[in-house]
Design a protein around this motif. Structure first.
Motif, PDB file in Angstrom:
ATOM      1  N   UNK A 102       0.822  -1.213   0.000  1.00 19.50           N
ATOM      2  CA  UNK A 102       0.000   0.000   0.000  1.00 19.50           C
ATOM      3  C   UNK A 102       0.858   1.266   0.000  1.00 19.50           C
ATOM      4  N   UNK A 103       1.994   1.216   0.669  1.00 19.50           N
ATOM      5  CA  UNK A 103       2.883   2.379   0.664  1.00 19.50           C
ATOM      6  C   UNK A 103       3.398   2.641  -0.751  1.00 19.50           C
ATOM      7  N   UNK A 104       3.739   1.580  -1.461  1.00 21.80           N
ATOM      8  CA  UNK A 104       4.199   1.736  -2.842  1.00 21.80           C
ATOM      9  C   UNK A 104       3.103   2.350  -3.715  1.00 21.80           C
ATOM     10  N   UNK A 105       1.862   1.933  -3.484  1.00 26.72           N
ATOM     11  CA  UNK A 105       0.744   2.497  -4.247  1.00 26.72           C
ATOM     12  C   UNK A 105       0.560   3.978  -3.933  1.00 26.72           C
ATOM     13  N   UNK A 106       0.737   4.351  -2.667  1.00 32.75           N
ATOM     14  CA  UNK A 106       0.599   5.757  -2.288  1.00 32.75           C
ATOM     15  C   UNK A 106       1.697   6.614  -2.915  1.00 32.75           C
ATOM     16  N   UNK A 107       2.898   6.061  -3.011  1.00 34.62           N
ATOM     17  CA  UNK A 107       3.988   6.775  -3.687  1.00 34.62           C
ATOM     18  C   UNK A 107       3.639   6.969  -5.161  1.00 34.62           C
ATOM     19  N   UNK A 108       3.090   5.920  -5.780  1.00 36.33           N
ATOM     20  CA  UNK A 108       2.691   6.007  -7.184  1.00 36.33           C
ATOM     21  C   UNK A 108       1.595   7.048  -7.379  1.00 36.33           C
ATOM     22  N   UNK A 109       0.599   7.044  -6.491  1.00 40.79           N
ATOM     23  CA  UNK A 109      -0.482   8.028  -6.580  1.00 40.79           C
ATOM     24  C   UNK A 109       0.050   9.444  -6.373  1.00 40.79           C
ATOM     25  N   UNK A 110       1.007   9.598  -5.472  1.00 37.03           N
ATOM     26  CA  UNK A 110       1.613  10.913  -5.247  1.00 37.03           C
ATOM     27  C   UNK A 110       2.333  11.396  -6.498  1.00 37.03           C
ATOM     28  N   UNK A 111       3.045  10.484  -7.158  1.00 43.84           N
ATOM     29  CA  UNK A 111       3.756  10.830  -8.389  1.00 43.84           C
ATOM     30  C   UNK A 111       2.775  11.215  -9.491  1.00 43.84           C
ATOM     31  N   UNK A 112       1.694  10.448  -9.615  1.00 39.58           N
ATOM     32  CA  UNK A 112       0.666  10.770 -10.611  1.00 39.58           C
ATOM     33  C   UNK A 112       0.039  12.132 -10.328  1.00 39.58           C
ATOM     34  N   UNK A 113      -0.160  12.419  -9.049  1.00 35.20           N
ATOM     35  CA  UNK A 113      -0.735  13.709  -8.673  1.00 35.20           C
ATOM     36  C   UNK A 113       0.202  14.853  -9.050  1.00 35.20           C
ATOM     37  N   UNK A 114       1.495  14.664  -8.831  1.00 33.90           N
ATOM     38  CA  UNK A 114       2.475  15.681  -9.231  1.00 33.90           C
ATOM     39  C   UNK A 114       2.440  15.913 -10.741  1.00 33.90           C
ATOM     40  N   UNK A 115       2.341  14.826 -11.494  1.00 29.42           N
ATOM     41  CA  UNK A 115       2.288  14.945 -12.956  1.00 29.42           C
ATOM     42  C   UNK A 115       1.022  15.675 -13.400  1.00 29.42           C
ATOM     43  N   UNK A 116      -0.089  15.375 -12.735  1.00 29.57           N
ATOM     44  CA  UNK A 116      -1.346  16.046 -13.069  1.00 29.57           C
ATOM     45  C   UNK A 116      -1.257  17.536 -12.785  1.00 29.57           C
ATOM     46  N   UNK A 117      -0.696  17.877 -11.629  1.00 34.77           N
ATOM     47  CA  UNK A 117      -0.542  19.290 -11.269  1.00 34.77           C
ATOM     48  C   UNK A 117       0.344  20.000 -12.290  1.00 34.77           C
ATOM     49  N   UNK A 118       1.436  19.348 -12.669  1.00 32.30           N
ATOM     50  CA  UNK A 118       2.359  19.949 -13.638  1.00 32.30           C
ATOM     51  C   UNK A 118       1.677  20.182 -14.979  1.00 32.30           C
TER      52      UNK A 118
END
Length: 214
Positions: A102-118
């Protein structure tokens, strides 16, 4: 010494107590397994909610203020789920394998969120501010960022993170940019360490704006 025969009643009571004791032990194991699974299911439900929120940012048509609000909310939701996940792990209420997955998934979601914001805020200069409470340099930098936010009006998008929280982005950014103390800022993809005066930070922001528009 004379051995007295054991009465059938005593044998029956002994057997009954043994059955009751076994039932209590088995029920305890079953209950423990149920609560363990329930906590994992709670995390999974929260994960699905966060995932839906992150992907919705890409597909839902919103005005800029609504989008900013939902981005802040998504970052906070990831932090909340990760904090609860760590709490359960520390209390040995979820397995290490479940925690790691689950921690790995949260890191992935955080990365996707950064990409979306960018992508969604490509017309803005992105400022990620990482600080700690009761850190004087963090307090000073907060005032500087507040001033610059007013100066640049709608040209900045600032997101702040509490360095004492368990948000996956904090560890990820500190490793990526080789930072080991607070405060620090990531302006677009440029890291700025320690307290920076308003005049210096303004120069950095202007450089990033020029580079982005080139």
């Amino acid at each position: 010494m004379v051995n007295r025969p054991v009465s059938k009643k005593l044998v029956y009571l002994f057997a009954l107590n043994l059955v009751l004791a076994s039932s209590i032990v088995l029920a305890g194991y079953a209950f423990s397994g149920f609560t363990h699974t329930a906590r994992e299911q709670f995390i999974l439900d929260q994960m699905r909610a966060v995932e839906s929120r992150v992907y919705a940012l890409e597909f839902e048509e919103q005005n800029e203020s609504e989008l900013q609000r939902d981005v802040y909310s998504a970052f906070a939701s990831i932090d909340s789920v990760h904090s609860r996940l760590r709490e359960y792990m520390t209390s040995d209420l979820v397995s290490q394998g479940f925690y790691a997955e689950q921690e790995e998934k949260l890191v992935t979601l955080s990365t996707l969120l950064l990409k979306t914001v960018k992508s969604e805020f490509a017309h803005k200069t992105l400022v990620y501010f990482y600080c700690e409470p009761q850190n004087h340099e963090c307090d000073y930098e907060s005032f500087v960022l507040s001033y610059l936010s007013d100066t640049y009006a709608k040209d900045l998008f600032i997101v702040g993170f509490d360095g004492t929280s368990s948000h996956p982005l904090i560890t990820m950014m500190m490793k990526r940019y080789e930072v080991d103390s607070f405060p620090f800022l990531v302006i677009n993809d440029r890291v700025v360490r320690g307290f920076v005066r308003a005049s210096v930070l303004k120069e950095i922001i202007d450089e990033e704006r020029e580079r982005a528009s080139a």
